[in-house]
Design a protein around this motif. Structure first.
Motif, PDB file in Angstrom:
ATOM      1  N   ILE A  45       0.859  -1.178   0.000  1.00  0.00           N
ATOM      2  CA  ILE A  45       0.000   0.000   0.000  1.00  0.00           C
ATOM      3  C   ILE A  45       0.895   1.228   0.000  1.00  0.00           C
ATOM      4  O   ILE A  45       1.745   1.394   0.877  1.00  0.00           O
ATOM      5  CB  ILE A  45      -0.944  -0.002   1.214  1.00  0.00           C
ATOM      6  CG1 ILE A  45      -1.807  -1.270   1.186  1.00  0.00           C
ATOM      7  CG2 ILE A  45      -1.816   1.251   1.219  1.00  0.00           C
ATOM      8  CD1 ILE A  45      -2.646  -1.492   2.420  1.00  0.00           C
ATOM      9  N   VAL A  46       0.695   2.067  -1.016  1.00  0.00           N
ATOM     10  CA  VAL A  46       1.582   3.209  -1.249  1.00  0.00           C
ATOM     11  C   VAL A  46       0.755   4.496  -1.257  1.00  0.00           C
ATOM     12  O   VAL A  46      -0.294   4.547  -1.905  1.00  0.00           O
ATOM     13  CB  VAL A  46       2.291   3.051  -2.623  1.00  0.00           C
ATOM     14  CG1 VAL A  46       3.192   4.227  -2.912  1.00  0.00           C
ATOM     15  CG2 VAL A  46       3.063   1.753  -2.665  1.00  0.00           C
ATOM     16  N   PRO A  47       1.215   5.548  -0.572  1.00  0.00           N
ATOM     17  CA  PRO A  47       0.497   6.817  -0.642  1.00  0.00           C
ATOM     18  C   PRO A  47       0.527   7.352  -2.080  1.00  0.00           C
ATOM     19  O   PRO A  47       1.575   7.347  -2.731  1.00  0.00           O
ATOM     20  CB  PRO A  47       1.259   7.747   0.293  1.00  0.00           C
ATOM     21  CG  PRO A  47       2.393   6.984   0.841  1.00  0.00           C
ATOM     22  CD  PRO A  47       2.380   5.606   0.286  1.00  0.00           C
ATOM     23  N   GLY A  48      -0.618   7.810  -2.546  1.00  0.00           N
ATOM     24  CA  GLY A  48      -0.721   8.262  -3.930  1.00  0.00           C
ATOM     25  C   GLY A  48      -0.183   9.648  -4.187  1.00  0.00           C
ATOM     26  O   GLY A  48      -0.262  10.147  -5.313  1.00  0.00           O
ATOM     27  N   ASN A  49       0.381  10.298  -3.197  1.00  0.00           N
ATOM     28  CA  ASN A  49       0.887  11.650  -3.389  1.00  0.00           C
ATOM     29  C   ASN A  49       2.412  11.741  -3.324  1.00  0.00           C
ATOM     30  O   ASN A  49       2.962  12.838  -3.332  1.00  0.00           O
ATOM     31  CB  ASN A  49       0.279  12.591  -2.339  1.00  0.00           C
ATOM     32  CG  ASN A  49       0.727  12.260  -0.933  1.00  0.00           C
ATOM     33  OD1 ASN A  49       0.914  11.092  -0.581  1.00  0.00           O
ATOM     34  ND2 ASN A  49       0.911  13.277  -0.119  1.00  0.00           N
ATOM     35  N   VAL A  50       3.101  10.614  -3.262  1.00  0.00           N
ATOM     36  CA  VAL A  50       4.569  10.623  -3.189  1.00  0.00           C
ATOM     37  C   VAL A  50       5.107   9.901  -4.430  1.00  0.00           C
ATOM     38  O   VAL A  50       5.085   8.674  -4.510  1.00  0.00           O
ATOM     39  CB  VAL A  50       5.082   9.946  -1.896  1.00  0.00           C
ATOM     40  CG1 VAL A  50       6.598  10.034  -1.815  1.00  0.00           C
ATOM     41  CG2 VAL A  50       4.444  10.576  -0.667  1.00  0.00           C
ATOM     42  N   GLU A  51       5.575  10.677  -5.395  1.00  0.00           N
ATOM     43  CA  GLU A  51       5.977  10.134  -6.690  1.00  0.00           C
ATOM     44  C   GLU A  51       7.054   9.064  -6.580  1.00  0.00           C
ATOM     45  O   GLU A  51       6.965   8.014  -7.221  1.00  0.00           O
ATOM     46  CB  GLU A  51       6.456  11.256  -7.608  1.00  0.00           C
ATOM     47  CG  GLU A  51       6.740  10.786  -9.006  1.00  0.00           C
ATOM     48  CD  GLU A  51       7.089  11.918  -9.949  1.00  0.00           C
ATOM     49  OE1 GLU A  51       7.290  11.614 -11.138  1.00  0.00           O
ATOM     50  OE2 GLU A  51       7.164  13.071  -9.521  1.00  0.00           O
ATOM     51  N   ARG A  52       8.051   9.266  -5.746  1.00  0.00           N
ATOM     52  CA  ARG A  52       9.127   8.268  -5.658  1.00  0.00           C
ATOM     53  C   ARG A  52       8.632   6.938  -5.093  1.00  0.00           C
ATOM     54  O   ARG A  52       9.100   5.872  -5.468  1.00  0.00           O
ATOM     55  CB  ARG A  52      10.335   8.805  -4.902  1.00  0.00           C
ATOM     56  CG  ARG A  52      10.208   8.902  -3.439  1.00  0.00           C
ATOM     57  CD  ARG A  52      11.545   9.358  -2.819  1.00  0.00           C
ATOM     58  NE  ARG A  52      11.512   9.142  -1.396  1.00  0.00           N
ATOM     59  CZ  ARG A  52      10.988   9.996  -0.516  1.00  0.00           C
ATOM     60  NH1 ARG A  52      10.487  11.144  -0.918  1.00  0.00           N
ATOM     61  NH2 ARG A  52      10.997   9.715   0.776  1.00  0.00           N
TER      62      ARG A  52
END
Length: 64
Positions: free
Chosen positions: A19-26
């Motif tokens: 699960i990855v935050p959708g606001n951190v491009e890297r």
């Protein structure tokens, strides 16, 4: 990924979800290299209210 049969259909067994935050491009860019069976781009709890619009745009771009 393992395969199992359920009532005449084949399903892939998902053992791990990242699960990855959708606001951190890297984080989005690295997610596909981590070896998880599925990646979930989160736009709810992990993204601050003031960054929701930016996060939505980043997820759209990542899915194209």
């Amino acid at each position: 990924m393992e395969t199992k049969f359920v009532r005449n259909r084949v399903e892939k067994v998902r053992r791990s979800t990242l699960i990855v935050p959708g606001n951190v491009e890297r984080f989005i860019q690295k997610a596909v290299t981590r070896g998880a069976d599925t990646v979930q781009l989160d736009l709810e709890d992990s993204v601050p209210y003031e960054q929701k619009d930016i996060g939505r745009q980043m997820v759209r771009e990542a899915l194209q």
